[in-house]
Scaffold this active site. Structure first.
Site, PDB file in Angstrom:
ATOM      1  N   GLU A 161       0.800  -1.236   0.000  1.00 45.31           N
ATOM      2  CA  GLU A 161       0.000   0.000   0.000  1.00 45.31           C
ATOM      3  C   GLU A 161       0.831   1.283   0.000  1.00 45.31           C
ATOM      4  O   GLU A 161       0.648   2.142   0.863  1.00 45.31           O
ATOM      5  CB  GLU A 161      -0.977  -0.024   1.187  1.00 45.31           C
ATOM      6  CG  GLU A 161      -1.894  -1.228   1.159  1.00 45.31           C
ATOM      7  CD  GLU A 161      -2.790  -1.363   2.388  1.00 45.31           C
ATOM      8  OE1 GLU A 161      -2.813  -0.449   3.218  1.00 45.31           O
ATOM      9  OE2 GLU A 161      -3.477  -2.407   2.512  1.00 45.31           O
ATOM     10  N   GLU A 266      -6.213 -10.666  -1.326  1.00 45.03           N
ATOM     11  CA  GLU A 266      -6.995 -10.439  -0.097  1.00 45.03           C
ATOM     12  C   GLU A 266      -8.484 -10.382  -0.437  1.00 45.03           C
ATOM     13  O   GLU A 266      -9.212  -9.505   0.043  1.00 45.03           O
ATOM     14  CB  GLU A 266      -6.557  -9.130   0.584  1.00 45.03           C
ATOM     15  CG  GLU A 266      -5.071  -9.075   0.900  1.00 45.03           C
ATOM     16  CD  GLU A 266      -4.667  -7.839   1.703  1.00 45.03           C
ATOM     17  OE1 GLU A 266      -5.540  -7.121   2.210  1.00 45.03           O
ATOM     18  OE2 GLU A 266      -3.447  -7.603   1.815  1.00 45.03           O
TER      19      GLU A 266
HETATM   20  O1  G3I Z   1      -3.670  -7.905  18.789  1.00 48.21           O
HETATM   21  C1  G3I Z   1      -4.597  -6.970  19.365  1.00 48.21           C
HETATM   22  C2  G3I Z   1      -5.134  -7.531  20.626  1.00 48.21           C
HETATM   23  O2  G3I Z   1      -4.101  -7.660  21.558  1.00 48.21           O
HETATM   24  C3  G3I Z   1      -6.234  -6.601  21.141  1.00 48.21           C
HETATM   25  O3  G3I Z   1      -6.847  -7.171  22.249  1.00 48.21           O
HETATM   26  C4  G3I Z   1      -7.298  -6.373  20.080  1.00 48.21           C
HETATM   27  C5  G3I Z   1      -8.365  -5.378  20.510  1.00 48.21           C
HETATM   28  O4  G3I Z   1      -8.921  -4.710  19.422  1.00 48.21           O
HETATM   29  O5  G3I Z   1      -6.673  -5.853  18.940  1.00 48.21           O
HETATM   30  C6  G3I Z   1      -5.727  -6.738  18.396  1.00 48.21           C
HETATM   31  O6  G3I Z   1      -5.165  -6.234  17.248  1.00 48.21           O
HETATM   32  C7  G3I Z   1      -6.005  -6.179  16.123  1.00 48.21           C
HETATM   33  C8  G3I Z   1      -5.398  -7.077  15.045  1.00 48.21           C
HETATM   34  O7  G3I Z   1      -6.119  -6.923  13.849  1.00 48.21           O
HETATM   35  C9  G3I Z   1      -5.409  -8.548  15.430  1.00 48.21           C
HETATM   36  O8  G3I Z   1      -6.710  -8.986  15.601  1.00 48.21           O
HETATM   37  C10 G3I Z   1      -6.044  -4.748  15.666  1.00 48.21           C
HETATM   38  O9  G3I Z   1      -6.754  -3.975  16.610  1.00 48.21           O
HETATM   39  C11 G3I Z   1      -6.738  -4.657  14.337  1.00 48.21           C
HETATM   40  O10 G3I Z   1      -6.623  -3.320  13.841  1.00 48.21           O
HETATM   41  C12 G3I Z   1      -6.066  -5.586  13.361  1.00 48.21           C
HETATM   42  O11 G3I Z   1      -6.753  -5.508  12.152  1.00 48.21           O
HETATM   43  C13 G3I Z   1      -6.090  -6.055  11.025  1.00 48.21           C
HETATM   44  C14 G3I Z   1      -5.789  -4.939  10.023  1.00 48.21           C
HETATM   45  O12 G3I Z   1      -5.257  -5.479   8.829  1.00 48.21           O
HETATM   46  C15 G3I Z   1      -4.735  -4.001  10.575  1.00 48.21           C
HETATM   47  O13 G3I Z   1      -3.536  -4.681  10.741  1.00 48.21           O
HETATM   48  C16 G3I Z   1      -7.021  -7.073  10.392  1.00 48.21           C
HETATM   49  O14 G3I Z   1      -7.165  -8.185  11.287  1.00 48.21           O
HETATM   50  C17 G3I Z   1      -6.463  -7.527   9.063  1.00 48.21           C
HETATM   51  O15 G3I Z   1      -7.410  -8.330   8.388  1.00 48.21           O
HETATM   52  C18 G3I Z   1      -6.154  -6.314   8.181  1.00 48.21           C
HETATM   53  O16 G3I Z   1      -5.543  -6.767   6.973  1.00 48.21           O
HETATM   54  C19 G3I Z   1      -5.215  -5.761   6.015  1.00 48.21           C
HETATM   55  C20 G3I Z   1      -3.992  -6.224   5.252  1.00 48.21           C
HETATM   56  O17 G3I Z   1      -2.952  -6.513   6.153  1.00 48.21           O
HETATM   57  C21 G3I Z   1      -3.543  -5.173   4.250  1.00 48.21           C
HETATM   58  N1  G3I Z   1      -4.635  -4.803   3.373  1.00 48.21           N
HETATM   59  C22 G3I Z   1      -5.867  -4.416   4.009  1.00 48.21           C
HETATM   60  C23 G3I Z   1      -6.320  -5.530   4.967  1.00 48.21           C
HETATM   61  C24 G3I Z   1      -7.640  -5.221   5.544  1.00 48.21           C
HETATM   62  O18 G3I Z   1      -7.521  -4.077   6.353  1.00 48.21           O
END
Ligand code: G3I
Length: 377
Positions: A161, A266
């Site tokens: 990105e 994705e």
């Molecule tokens: O790990 C913490 C956990 O400790 C905490 O309790 C919890 C509370 O909200 O959050 C957890 O982290 C979350 C993580 O996913 C793991 O579940 C983050 O808040 C959350 O923002 C994160 O979201 C991920 C997002 O990327 C940001 O990294 C999504 O699961 C994931 O599907 C998404 O994937 C992205 C690709 O990497 C790039 N392209 C877009 C795609 C969709 O956004």
């Protein structure tokens, strides 16, 4: 005489049952593909994104379905900076190592995601103020992680990105402090550290003409610098009834002309209203929940389910039409419960974007997608 003797043979009913069951299972095997990966084995790899629960096989349904259906795995989060490299001198490789072991055990290649991304950076990286320190982080981060998994994973999304919707370079700490060539530099470091790993550029909306042109220019720049890039990942976060089929097809053709692999990395289809006019997958954009934006908290109406099946069918028809150019199609998660789209861009909604429902049951769209594979190419 012979006939008479035969007529006296008494076959126990349990043996008849076993014979019947056996012939049914043989017949089933001969009548068609049994899973997504088998259905598409002559066309492209078919993958899913896995989370920590799945990597650790804590969910029995997922533990059964993943190896049965998929032949490529992408870590949904466990190789991102904030998880794998939380402090300057500290790496947490445990979960990524478990993923490698899980892939080995099930004989499924791992697609690394992602080395350089402006989002989900560890706090210490966000705090870096000067270019020299950021450069040092950049080199250490890429070379340490890429070298550790070289020969153990199939590929890396080296940069994720890096572009705006108009095709220009996205503003980020990397662009600000290292300049626009940071993308070339990232691939150069990865190439040195991971000679046996394929190297990809990954982004959303790069099927759209302006952003696609930006991605093509970026890839050409990497190639012109004599640096290796093996593929491009079009993420594929689209909306039901609004899938940009024409642009997707144009992109498959345009990207494959660059001599690199084209992948859909994705894939998911949201069925919920978008709070903004633009289609985006920018994780930093958030909005408030309300009933209008969460219209199907209990179940998806048939009418929407049908549009969903139709769009998945048309998409896989298109992928199948271009099976020579499309190398992999990865769904962004196994089932609806797991999907990030339940919590983005609005937290706590009920979305239905994947091929398996909340009970891990394959949806109608799953069977349609399998059917497409058996139709003549
Ligand atoms: O790990 C913490 C956990 O400790 C905490 O309790 C919890 C509370 O909200 O959050 C957890 O982290 C979350 C993580 O996913 C793991 O579940 C983050 O808040 C959350 O923002 C994160 O979201 C991920 C997002 O990327 C940001 O990294 C999504 O699961 C994931 O599907 C998404 O994937 C992205 C690709 O990497 C790039 N392209 C877009 C795609 C969709 O956004």
């Amino acid at each position: 005489m012979k006939y008479k003797r035969m007529s006296r043979i008494i076959i126990p009913s349990n043996i008849i049952l076993v014979v019947l069951l056996f012939s049914c299972s043989v017949a089933k095997k001969n009548t068609g593909p049994l899973s997504l990966k088998e259905a598409y084995k002559n066309s492209f790899m078919i993958g899913t994104a896995v989370n920590a629960v799945q990597i650790e096989e804590k969910e029995p349904n997922a533990a059964k379905i993943i190896p049965q259906e998929f032949n490529a795995l992408t870590p949904e989060n466990s190789m991102k900076c904030e998880i794998i490299h939380p402090y300057w001198d500290t790496y947490h490789f445990e979960l990524a190592d478990k993923l490698i072991a899980y892939g080995n055990k099930n004989n499924i290649p791992i697609m690394g995601h992602t080395l350089i991304w402006h989002s989900q950076l560890s706090q210490f990286v966000k705090n870096i103020k000067n270019a020299d320190s950021l450069k040092l982080f950049f080199e250490n981060h890429i070379s340490t992680i890429a070298a550790r998994y070289d020969g153990k994973i199939y590929s890396w999304d080296v940069v994720n990105e890096a572009l705006n919707e108009d095709g220009s370079m996205r503003n980020s700490t990397f662009l600000e402090k290292l300049g626009p060539d940071y993308v070339i530099e990232a691939f150069k470091i990865a190439q040195k550290a991971a000679p046996k790993t394929e190297l990809y550029y990954n982004d959303y909306n790069i099927e759209q003409p302006k952003k696609r042109a930006g991605a093509i220019a970026l890839i050409k720049k990497i190639q012109a610098a004599g640096v290796r890039i093996d593929g491009v990942g079009i993420q594929g976060h689209w909306k039901v009834n609004n899938v940009p089929f024409k642009e997707i097809e144009e992109s498959i053709i345009a990207f494959s002309k660059l001599g690199i692999k084209v992948m859909f990395t994705e894939l998911d289809l949201t069925v919920l209203p978008n709070p903004w006019e633009v289609n985006t997958a920018d994780v930093n954009m958030k909005a408030e929940n309300n009933a209008y934006f969460n219209p199907y908290p209990k179940e998806l109406p048939d009418s929407v389910q049908q549009m969903f099946s139709k769009d998945y069918t048309e998409l896989f028809k298109l992928f199948q039409k271009h099976h020579k150019e499309v190398f992999r199609v990865t769904l962004w998660g196994l089932n609806d419960q797991q999907s990030w789209l339940n919590n983005w861009p609005i937290y706590g909604r009920t979305n239905y974007p994947l091929l398996f429902d909340r009970d891990f049951k394959p949806k109608n769209a799953y069977f349609k997608v399998i059917d497409i594979a058996t139709q003549k190419k």
